[in-house]
Motif scaffolding. Structure first.
Motif, PDB file in Angstrom:
ATOM      1  N   PRO A 188       0.816  -1.210   0.000  1.00 25.01           N
ATOM      2  CA  PRO A 188       0.000   0.000   0.000  1.00 25.01           C
ATOM      3  C   PRO A 188       0.855   1.269   0.000  1.00 25.01           C
ATOM      4  CG  PRO A 188      -0.912  -1.603   1.527  1.00 25.01           C
ATOM      5  CD  PRO A 188       0.421  -2.151   1.067  1.00 25.01           C
ATOM      6  N   ARG A 208      -6.860   0.297  -1.686  1.00 20.48           N
ATOM      7  CA  ARG A 208      -5.912  -0.020  -0.602  1.00 20.48           C
ATOM      8  C   ARG A 208      -4.662   0.861  -0.666  1.00 20.48           C
ATOM      9  NH1 ARG A 208      -1.672  -3.581  -1.556  1.00 20.48           N
ATOM     10  NH2 ARG A 208      -1.422  -4.219  -3.730  1.00 20.48           N
ATOM     11  N   HIS A 209      -4.470   1.568  -1.779  1.00 18.49           N
ATOM     12  CA  HIS A 209      -3.325   2.477  -1.896  1.00 18.49           C
ATOM     13  C   HIS A 209      -3.672   3.905  -1.462  1.00 18.49           C
ATOM     14  CE1 HIS A 209      -0.620  -0.323  -3.867  1.00 18.49           C
ATOM     15  NE2 HIS A 209      -1.572  -0.655  -4.725  1.00 18.49           N
TER      16      HIS A 209
END
Length: 213
Positions: A137, A160-161
């Motif tokens: 991430p 998720r990043h």
């Protein structure tokens, strides 16, 4: 339609108020794209004659929508599928302080690193040669992408990043309304703001905030 290069340069000067040094770096970058194109096919061959409008201006139109945050020391931009550096390198040249460009194709990452060196962006950029779905991430404040993936897939890969409270600033084509509908059908919730495209009248700059599923 071929666009007058001088008219586009004038747009950078009048609309974005770029400095002479910044314009010089943009010129170096445009020349590099044209020079490398025959060797590694980094952009569509038919677009190299109009690289200023089709790629530089098209990328730069998102700058006013993130410039204030992007120039802060702590703001991290992550550019998905950077390819030849659109919009990642353009944003860095314009003044973004921290840009990570995620690109899995090795020959394109080689170009990205060379372009960052030539354009004086090495200290403000990172080239990540890895697949977005497999990378750790990134904790991005802003995720950008241009001609990358349909919105549902982009959000699936990107969420998720993105740090809590972060946003997406995307360049989307004429199918953007269908992509928004598809994303909502897939369970995504968000607030969306769109601005008419400057280069492609059927496209938009799309800003997504409060994204969750």
């Amino acid at each position: 339609m071929h666009t007058n290069k001088n008219a586009v340069k004038n747009w950078f000067e009048t609309e974005l108020d770029v400095s002479r040094e910044t314009m010089s770096h943009l010129e170096l970058y445009a020349d590099l794209v044209v020079k490398w194109q025959p060797r590694i096919n980094i952009v569509g061959a038919s677009t190299t004659e109009d690289v200023w409008a089709r790629h530089l201006q098209d990328s730069a139109q998102i700058w006013p929508h993130l410039a204030e945050n992007a120039q802060k020391e702590e703001t991290k931009i992550v550019d998905f599928g950077s390819g030849a550096g659109f919009p990642g390198i353009v944003l860095s040249i314009l003044g973004a302080n921290h840009v990570t460009m995620m690109e899995s194709v090795t020959k394109k990452t080689v170009f990205l690193m060379e372009a960052c060196r030539v354009c004086g962006c090495l200290a403000k950029t990172r080239v990540a040669r890895e697949r977005i779905e497999a990378a750790k991430p990134e904790n991005a404040d802003i995720i950008t992408a241009r001609a990358f993936a349909p919105l549902p897939k982009l959000l699936e890969m990107g969420q998720r990043h993105l740090k809590a409270g972060g946003k997406y600033v995307l360049l989307k084509g004429r199918a953007y309304e269908a992509e928004l509908a598809d994303a909502r059908d897939a369970g995504w919730k968000f607030s969306v703001t769109t601005f008419p495209g400057i280069v492609d009248p059927d496209g938009v700059v799309m800003i997504l905030e409060g994204v969750e599923r």
